[in-house]
Write an enzyme that holds these catalytic residues in place. Sequence first.
Site, PDB file in Angstrom:
ATOM      1  NE  ARG A 231      60.790  31.886 -38.794  1.00 37.02           N
ATOM      2  CZ  ARG A 231      59.687  32.870 -39.282  1.00 37.02           C
ATOM      3  NH1 ARG A 231      60.002  33.308 -40.448  1.00 37.02           N
ATOM      4  NH2 ARG A 231      58.819  33.039 -38.504  1.00 37.02           N
TER       5      ARG A 231
ATOM      6  CG  HIS B 219      54.688  30.544 -36.159  1.00 39.46           C
ATOM      7  ND1 HIS B 219      55.813  31.347 -35.392  1.00 39.46           N
ATOM      8  CD2 HIS B 219      54.406  31.318 -37.207  1.00 39.46           C
ATOM      9  CE1 HIS B 219      56.250  32.188 -35.880  1.00 39.46           C
ATOM     10  NE2 HIS B 219      55.347  32.232 -36.894  1.00 39.46           N
TER      11      HIS B 219
ATOM     12  CD  GLN C 201      51.583  34.541 -36.514  1.00 43.12           C
ATOM     13  OE1 GLN C 201      52.732  35.031 -36.985  1.00 43.12           O
ATOM     14  NE2 GLN C 201      50.478  35.442 -36.486  1.00 43.12           N
TER      15      GLN C 201
ATOM     16  CG  ASP D 278      50.019  29.899 -43.365  1.00 44.95           C
ATOM     17  OD1 ASP D 278      50.759  30.753 -43.668  1.00 44.95           O
ATOM     18  OD2 ASP D 278      50.690  28.938 -42.486  1.00 44.95           O
TER      19      ASP D 278
ATOM     20  CB  CYS E  13      50.454  33.889 -40.025  1.00 45.09           C
ATOM     21  SG  CYS E  13      50.577  32.927 -41.294  1.00 45.09           S
TER      22      CYS E  13
ATOM     23  NE  ARG F 199      54.488  36.549 -33.919  1.00 42.40           N
ATOM     24  CZ  ARG F 199      55.774  36.149 -34.880  1.00 42.40           C
ATOM     25  NH1 ARG F 199      55.283  35.877 -35.947  1.00 42.40           N
ATOM     26  NH2 ARG F 199      56.979  35.782 -34.408  1.00 42.40           N
TER      27      ARG F 199
HETATM   28  N1   CP Z   1      54.253  35.497 -39.394  1.00 40.08           N
HETATM   29  C1   CP Z   1      55.451  35.290 -39.389  1.00 40.08           C
HETATM   30  O1   CP Z   1      56.261  34.496 -38.793  1.00 40.08           O
HETATM   31  O2   CP Z   1      56.342  36.235 -40.491  1.00 40.08           O
HETATM   32  P1   CP Z   1      57.560  36.257 -40.882  1.00 40.08           P
HETATM   33  O3   CP Z   1      57.855  35.035 -41.319  1.00 40.08           O
HETATM   34  O4   CP Z   1      57.744  37.389 -41.669  1.00 40.08           O
HETATM   35  O5   CP Z   1      58.477  36.279 -39.543  1.00 40.08           O
HETATM   36  N1  NVA Z   2      53.240  27.986 -42.961  1.00 46.43           N
HETATM   37  C1  NVA Z   2      54.186  29.251 -43.192  1.00 46.43           C
HETATM   38  C2  NVA Z   2      53.984  30.468 -42.070  1.00 46.43           C
HETATM   39  C3  NVA Z   2      54.881  31.693 -42.380  1.00 46.43           C
HETATM   40  C4  NVA Z   2      54.767  32.655 -41.148  1.00 46.43           C
HETATM   41  C5  NVA Z   2      55.440  28.923 -43.322  1.00 46.43           C
HETATM   42  O1  NVA Z   2      55.842  28.111 -42.561  1.00 46.43           O
HETATM   43  O2  NVA Z   2      56.283  29.324 -44.246  1.00 46.43           O
END
Ligand code: CP
Ligand code: NVA
Length: 300
Positions: free
Chosen positions: A99, A126, A129, A219, A259, A287
């Site tokens: 990430r 993502h 997701q 989101d 998400c 997930r």
């Molecule tokens: N949806 C998601 O990726 O959640 P986190 O940021 O908690 O991993």
């Molecule tokens: N768009 C959000 C998604 C989190 C899972 C972010 O990037 O923070």
Amino acid sequence: MDFVNVADLGRDGLAAVLDLAAAVKADRASVAGSRPGVNVGLFFEKPSLRTRVSCEVAANDLGMKPYVLKNDEIGLGKREAVTDVGAVLDRYLDVLALRVFDHRNLEAIAAVADAPVVNLLSDLEHPCQALADLQTLAEARPLQGATVAFIGDGNNVATSLMIAGAMMGVSVRIAGPAGHEPPEAMLAAARAGATGGAEIVVTGDPAEAVRGADAVYTDVWASMGQEDEAAVRRARFEPYRVDEALFALAGPEAIFLHCLPAHRGDEVTDGVADHPRSRIYDQAENRMHAFKALLLHLTG
Ligand code: CP
Ligand code: NVA
């Protein structure tokens, strides 16, 4: 094979992973301990609840060994060059899942690593997701011919959803304020990969996007790393809150997706997040099943 971009799997690979995700959910014991000796790195440059825990549990269930790596120890691009981090991790690990803020860092690591590189969220995509999103939608109705309304910021979650959805015959209508549309290149990619007549529509009108849809998805208005812009973004995104009135415009069986994490009261009201047709916790659960299926697919 990498999973840096959701399109990397190809249409058949995506369909195979989604089928496998449904199968491993239906019979968790069937794959338990089936891949011992596989070392999986889970690197985080940003916070996480779902991704970190679901991926760690998925790897453990398969008999793999997950290693959670936090950037405060690694210093990606600061303590050490991004490509050096990637090349070194590649000598220890069989799967590198990361990430990151900058999507280009994933591409740089994929270029130096022989192990599969998996995107656990970047500024652009993502993809893990999107697997869970489609798995959850498929539990409600056939993907082919479905329509999802995405209300909000056209960044990572929206882009992976629209590209993966279009590959599986799902039309995606995206509504958000001007200047927050998905990047043109991602819209073009979604349209180029669409099957079964799936359409990608971008509009400024949330009602137009939601009307008759099979799923309504939103989101956060300010993603991780954009906290300083929260006030400006709140003013811009206020007309795009998914509330009961907007959700009521969707189809009679429509589900609500998010998400998570959610900022309740901002992009979604409690009434929608906790609606009988909200599937946000199924989506979070998926997930784990989807990542398990992905690990099985990528490690042969
Ligand atoms: N949806 C998601 O990726 O959640 P986190 O940021 O908690 O991993
Ligand atoms: N768009 C959000 C998604 C989190 C899972 C972010 O990037 O923070």
